[in-house]
Enzyme design. Structure first.
Site, mmCIF file in Angstrom:
data_model
loop_
_atom_site.group_PDB
_atom_site.id
_atom_site.type_symbol
_atom_site.label_atom_id
_atom_site.label_comp_id
_atom_site.label_asym_id
_atom_site.label_seq_id
_atom_site.Cartn_x
_atom_site.Cartn_y
_atom_site.Cartn_z
ATOM 1 N N CYS A 77 0.508 -1.112 -0.458
ATOM 2 C CA CYS A 77 0.295 -0.240 -0.142
ATOM 3 C C CYS A 77 0.278 1.198 0.216
ATOM 4 O O CYS A 77 1.830 1.648 -0.740
ATOM 5 C CB CYS A 77 -0.848 0.087 1.193
ATOM 6 S SG CYS A 77 -2.293 1.532 0.794
ATOM 7 N N HIS A 177 -4.218 -5.195 0.340
ATOM 8 C CA HIS A 177 -3.085 -5.500 1.614
ATOM 9 C C HIS A 177 -3.340 -6.938 1.200
ATOM 10 O O HIS A 177 -3.902 -7.854 1.271
ATOM 11 C CB HIS A 177 -3.817 -4.819 2.478
ATOM 12 C CG HIS A 177 -3.821 -3.460 2.778
ATOM 13 N ND1 HIS A 177 -3.336 -2.875 4.153
ATOM 14 C CD2 HIS A 177 -4.477 -2.185 2.323
ATOM 15 C CE1 HIS A 177 -2.913 -1.207 3.461
ATOM 16 N NE2 HIS A 177 -3.860 -1.327 2.527
ATOM 17 N N GLU A 179 -2.263 -9.086 3.387
ATOM 18 C CA GLU A 179 -2.838 -9.393 4.719
ATOM 19 C C GLU A 179 -4.195 -9.479 4.762
ATOM 20 O O GLU A 179 -4.232 -9.895 5.828
ATOM 21 C CB GLU A 179 -1.642 -9.353 5.927
ATOM 22 C CG GLU A 179 -2.100 -7.715 5.934
ATOM 23 C CD GLU A 179 -1.967 -6.133 5.321
ATOM 24 O OE1 GLU A 179 -2.440 -5.436 5.223
ATOM 25 O OE2 GLU A 179 -0.935 -6.463 4.069
#
Length: 195
Positions: A77, A177, A179
């Site tokens: 990001c 993202h 994650e």
């Protein structure tokens, strides 16, 4: 294998750490140059404002360290955007690893900014996207974008096509993202770990 997560007061560090630990990685949150340079891999996360983030990197001397790293580096990001030469957000000079400028989304017909939520990515390049198919959904939260250019490794469309991922030498970046992107995102992190 030790993965250093660059800790420069930008948000989202803990969720990145948790995802890597779920994959069995030993992680260390660090702003220590020697510790970052000696890690097997480096993750450069970030959520927030480009200007403030660059000030923090400079305060810790990391603006000089990150571009010299030789091991695989993954910017996420804002981390990806800061690897570029310039951001329109607060007229910010970036790290210059990628010779491209980060631009603000220009709303055309009532779209909402930030671009937030799930969106598909396509034109995926290996090795980061090994095992994933065009159309995989990832989670995005951003108001600025990297245009499609010579080092684009995946594309997303919101208002316009933009770089969902970039890759040059040992430097990788994802605008989304991983994650927070479920099993597809974990696969990307696994691919990064295997580099």
């Amino acid at each position: 294998m030790k993965i250093a997560i660059i800790d420069y007061k930008a948000g989202n560090i803990k969720s990145v750490e948790a995802a890597l630990q779920r994959l069995g990685c030993q992680t260390v949150l660090s702003r220590n140059s020697a510790e970052i340079q000696s890690a097997d891999k480096v993750v450069f996360p970030g959520v927030g404002n480009a200007g403030a983030a660059m000030q923090a990197l400079k305060a810790f001397g990391l603006d000089k360290v990150i571009p010299t790293l030789k091991q695989p580096v993954l910017g996420i990001c804002l981390g990806m955007q800061l690897m570029c030469k310039y951001s329109e957000e607060e007229d910010t000079q970036g790290l210059g690893i990628f010779d491209v400028s980060v631009e603000k989304f220009v709303v055309k017909s009532g779209e909402k900014i930030p671009h937030m939520g799930w969106n598909d990515i396509y034109k995926l390049e290996k090795p980061l996207f090994d095992g994933l198919e065009s159309g995989s959904y990832m989670y995005f939260v951003h108001s600025y974008k990297v245009p499609v250019f010579g080092f684009t490794a995946a594309i997303c469309n919101y208002i316009t096509d933009f770089s969902a991922a970039i890759h040059k030498d040992n430097f990788y970046g994802t605008q989304f993202h991983p994650e927070k992107s479920g099993t597809y995102g974990l696969r990307i992190l696994e691919n990064f770990i295997k580099l």
